[in-house]
Write a protein that holds these residues in place. Structure first.
Motif, PDB file in Angstrom:
ATOM      1  N   SER A 219      -3.950   7.525   8.753  1.00 35.81           N
ATOM      2  CA  SER A 219      -5.098   8.046   9.588  1.00 35.81           C
ATOM      3  C   SER A 219      -5.232   9.682   9.215  1.00 35.81           C
ATOM      4  O   SER A 219      -6.281  10.237   8.891  1.00 35.81           O
ATOM      5  CB  SER A 219      -4.707   8.259  11.082  1.00 35.81           C
ATOM      6  OG  SER A 219      -3.722   9.076  11.114  1.00 35.81           O
ATOM      7  N   GLY A 220      -3.944  10.211   8.762  1.00 34.59           N
ATOM      8  CA  GLY A 220      -4.074  11.866   7.917  1.00 34.59           C
ATOM      9  C   GLY A 220      -4.876  11.326   6.606  1.00 34.59           C
ATOM     10  O   GLY A 220      -5.658  12.494   6.227  1.00 34.59           O
TER      11      GLY A 220
ATOM     12  N   GLN B 177      -4.643  -1.609  15.620  1.00 39.01           N
ATOM     13  CA  GLN B 177      -5.203  -0.014  15.560  1.00 39.01           C
ATOM     14  C   GLN B 177      -4.699   0.632  14.295  1.00 39.01           C
ATOM     15  O   GLN B 177      -5.187   1.724  13.631  1.00 39.01           O
ATOM     16  CB  GLN B 177      -4.516   0.627  16.973  1.00 39.01           C
ATOM     17  CG  GLN B 177      -5.086   1.872  17.022  1.00 39.01           C
ATOM     18  CD  GLN B 177      -6.779   1.696  17.739  1.00 39.01           C
ATOM     19  OE1 GLN B 177      -7.308   0.793  18.040  1.00 39.01           O
ATOM     20  NE2 GLN B 177      -7.542   2.903  17.494  1.00 39.01           N
ATOM     21  N   THR B 178      -3.352   0.068  13.831  1.00 40.42           N
ATOM     22  CA  THR B 178      -2.823   0.848  12.844  1.00 40.42           C
ATOM     23  C   THR B 178      -3.323   0.325  11.246  1.00 40.42           C
ATOM     24  O   THR B 178      -3.603   1.181  10.634  1.00 40.42           O
ATOM     25  CB  THR B 178      -1.410   0.393  12.792  1.00 40.42           C
ATOM     26  OG1 THR B 178      -0.643   0.731  13.796  1.00 40.42           O
ATOM     27  CG2 THR B 178      -0.452   1.106  11.441  1.00 40.42           C
ATOM     28  N   PHE B 179      -3.857  -0.699  11.418  1.00 38.41           N
ATOM     29  CA  PHE B 179      -4.459  -1.388  10.164  1.00 38.41           C
ATOM     30  C   PHE B 179      -5.916  -0.650   9.658  1.00 38.41           C
ATOM     31  O   PHE B 179      -6.233  -0.757   8.726  1.00 38.41           O
ATOM     32  CB  PHE B 179      -4.559  -2.952  10.213  1.00 38.41           C
ATOM     33  CG  PHE B 179      -3.312  -3.589  10.120  1.00 38.41           C
ATOM     34  CD1 PHE B 179      -2.167  -2.975   9.458  1.00 38.41           C
ATOM     35  CD2 PHE B 179      -3.194  -4.765  10.511  1.00 38.41           C
ATOM     36  CE1 PHE B 179      -0.965  -3.533   9.165  1.00 38.41           C
ATOM     37  CE2 PHE B 179      -1.639  -5.558  10.525  1.00 38.41           C
ATOM     38  CZ  PHE B 179      -0.789  -4.938   9.809  1.00 38.41           C
ATOM     39  N   GLY B 180      -6.465  -0.050  10.726  1.00 38.56           N
ATOM     40  CA  GLY B 180      -7.628   0.392  10.722  1.00 38.56           C
ATOM     41  C   GLY B 180      -7.845   1.539   9.702  1.00 38.56           C
ATOM     42  O   GLY B 180      -8.591   1.509   8.723  1.00 38.56           O
ATOM     43  N   PRO B 181      -6.868   2.430   9.784  1.00 36.98           N
ATOM     44  CA  PRO B 181      -6.987   3.829   8.811  1.00 36.98           C
ATOM     45  C   PRO B 181      -6.477   3.234   7.298  1.00 36.98           C
ATOM     46  O   PRO B 181      -6.725   3.816   6.258  1.00 36.98           O
ATOM     47  CB  PRO B 181      -5.896   4.715   9.501  1.00 36.98           C
ATOM     48  CG  PRO B 181      -5.794   4.287  10.983  1.00 36.98           C
ATOM     49  CD  PRO B 181      -5.976   2.795  10.999  1.00 36.98           C
ATOM     50  N   ILE B 182      -5.593   2.024   7.397  1.00 37.21           N
ATOM     51  CA  ILE B 182      -5.076   1.562   6.144  1.00 37.21           C
ATOM     52  C   ILE B 182      -6.389   0.954   5.441  1.00 37.21           C
ATOM     53  O   ILE B 182      -6.461   1.429   4.242  1.00 37.21           O
ATOM     54  CB  ILE B 182      -4.135   0.446   6.294  1.00 37.21           C
ATOM     55  CG1 ILE B 182      -2.864   1.157   6.908  1.00 37.21           C
ATOM     56  CG2 ILE B 182      -3.773  -0.149   4.848  1.00 37.21           C
ATOM     57  CD1 ILE B 182      -1.798   0.022   7.184  1.00 37.21           C
ATOM     58  N   ALA B 183      -7.358   0.590   6.066  1.00 39.10           N
ATOM     59  CA  ALA B 183      -8.446  -0.151   5.523  1.00 39.10           C
ATOM     60  C   ALA B 183      -9.344   1.076   5.040  1.00 39.10           C
ATOM     61  O   ALA B 183      -9.827   1.030   3.827  1.00 39.10           O
ATOM     62  CB  ALA B 183      -9.054  -1.032   6.567  1.00 39.10           C
ATOM     63  N   GLY B 184      -9.362   1.943   5.733  1.00 40.03           N
ATOM     64  CA  GLY B 184     -10.390   3.186   5.355  1.00 40.03           C
ATOM     65  C   GLY B 184      -9.376   3.915   3.977  1.00 40.03           C
ATOM     66  O   GLY B 184     -10.327   4.353   3.082  1.00 40.03           O
ATOM     67  N   THR B 185      -8.400   4.104   4.071  1.00 40.37           N
ATOM     68  CA  THR B 185      -7.532   4.585   2.622  1.00 40.37           C
ATOM     69  C   THR B 185      -7.782   3.505   1.792  1.00 40.37           C
ATOM     70  O   THR B 185      -8.187   4.233   0.583  1.00 40.37           O
ATOM     71  CB  THR B 185      -6.076   4.892   3.145  1.00 40.37           C
ATOM     72  OG1 THR B 185      -6.166   5.642   4.128  1.00 40.37           O
ATOM     73  CG2 THR B 185      -5.284   5.433   1.767  1.00 40.37           C
ATOM     74  N   ALA B 186      -7.672   2.328   1.982  1.00 37.27           N
ATOM     75  CA  ALA B 186      -7.867   1.489   0.620  1.00 37.27           C
ATOM     76  C   ALA B 186      -9.155   1.232   0.155  1.00 37.27           C
ATOM     77  O   ALA B 186      -9.365   1.352  -1.199  1.00 37.27           O
ATOM     78  CB  ALA B 186      -7.505  -0.052   1.259  1.00 37.27           C
ATOM     79  N   TYR B 187     -10.276   1.652   0.984  1.00 40.87           N
ATOM     80  CA  TYR B 187     -11.573   1.749   0.547  1.00 40.87           C
ATOM     81  C   TYR B 187     -11.860   3.029  -0.367  1.00 40.87           C
ATOM     82  O   TYR B 187     -12.623   2.929  -1.271  1.00 40.87           O
ATOM     83  CB  TYR B 187     -12.615   1.735   1.745  1.00 40.87           C
ATOM     84  CG  TYR B 187     -13.833   1.894   1.198  1.00 40.87           C
ATOM     85  CD1 TYR B 187     -14.687   1.106   0.827  1.00 40.87           C
ATOM     86  CD2 TYR B 187     -14.831   3.197   1.451  1.00 40.87           C
ATOM     87  CE1 TYR B 187     -16.235   1.317   0.287  1.00 40.87           C
ATOM     88  CE2 TYR B 187     -15.808   3.430   0.956  1.00 40.87           C
ATOM     89  CZ  TYR B 187     -16.664   2.397   0.332  1.00 40.87           C
ATOM     90  OH  TYR B 187     -18.002   2.534   0.059  1.00 40.87           O
TER      91      TYR B 187
END
Length: 221
Positions: free
Chosen positions: A42-43, A93-103
């Motif tokens: 998320s950071g 909820q944790t995988f959401g920011p991971i998807a944003g970073t991966a994008y």
């Protein structure tokens, strides 16, 4: 990265105690290990969105928000068809920011290798000194805002259990959904516009009044 690592160390050392305080149930301690990953990604996502706002790439900010939301909620819905275990909600909820970073990494052709090749503590230290006022003024505000939002959750969990807390969180999420959509859409644009105005030596009071009035009218509607 450093903060997420420190969070992991604290959780590792005080796992049972934190589980008792937060969940009022020692057996749920495994959920705490999702926190460092959520903090890290998320950071990173927020850093990427700040950079995109500075570059006026607002469409990419929207795409990151959409990717994160679709991935998090899609994971919850699809996994919920096979299991109703609470860990699904936490993982989603944790995988959401991971998807944003991966994008972001995919969109700008970044890899872990070239990410670390361009990583420099000296440069980070120089930038931190140049923009030290940013965390100095924004961190206390964000901290107080986070505390005010999450204290009811901790209190309800301790007093009434996870079921009542879950209902409260779901109701709050539904109520705040329109405000969240508007704030995430408007904030980057206004923030960039006001920053440019201030850096050009102009007053931003008029923009603050107009934007606040406009958002207030939207809320009334």
């Amino acid at each position: 990265m450093i903060f997420s690592f420190l969070t992991f160390i604290v959780i590792l050392v005080f796992t049972k105690s934190l589980s008792k305080i937060i969940f009022n149930d020692v057996s749920l301690y495994t959920y705490l290990y999702f926190i460092p990953f959520f903090v890290l990604f998320s950071g990173l996502t927020e850093i990427f969105k700040q950079w995109l706002a500075a570059e006026k790439k607002f469409s990419d900010i929207s795409k990151i928000n959409i990717q994160s939301s679709l991935f998090a909620n899609g994971f919850k819905v699809i996994s919920g068809l096979f299991s109703s275990h609470p860990v699904i909600l936490v993982a989603g909820q944790t995988f959401g920011p991971i998807a944003g970073t991966a994008y972001f990494f995919y969109k700008y052709k970044l890899t872990i290798k070239n990410f670390y090749e361009n990583f420099s503590f000296k440069r980070i230290n120089a930038i931190a000194k140049e923009y030290k006022n940013f965390p100095l003024f924004s961190a206390p505000q964000n901290l107080l805002n986070s505390i005010s939002h999450n204290i009811p959750v901790l209190m309800l969990t301790a007093l009434f259990g996870l079921e009542i807390t879950g209902l409260y969180v779901m109701a709050r999420r539904i109520v705040f959904l329109p405000f969240t959509i508007i704030s995430k859409s408007v904030h980057p644009v206004l923030y960039k516009k006001m920053a440019d105005t201030f850096n050009n030596g102009q007053k931003i009071s008029r923009q603050i009044i107009l934007s606040t009035t406009g958002l207030f009218l939207i809320v009334l509607v």
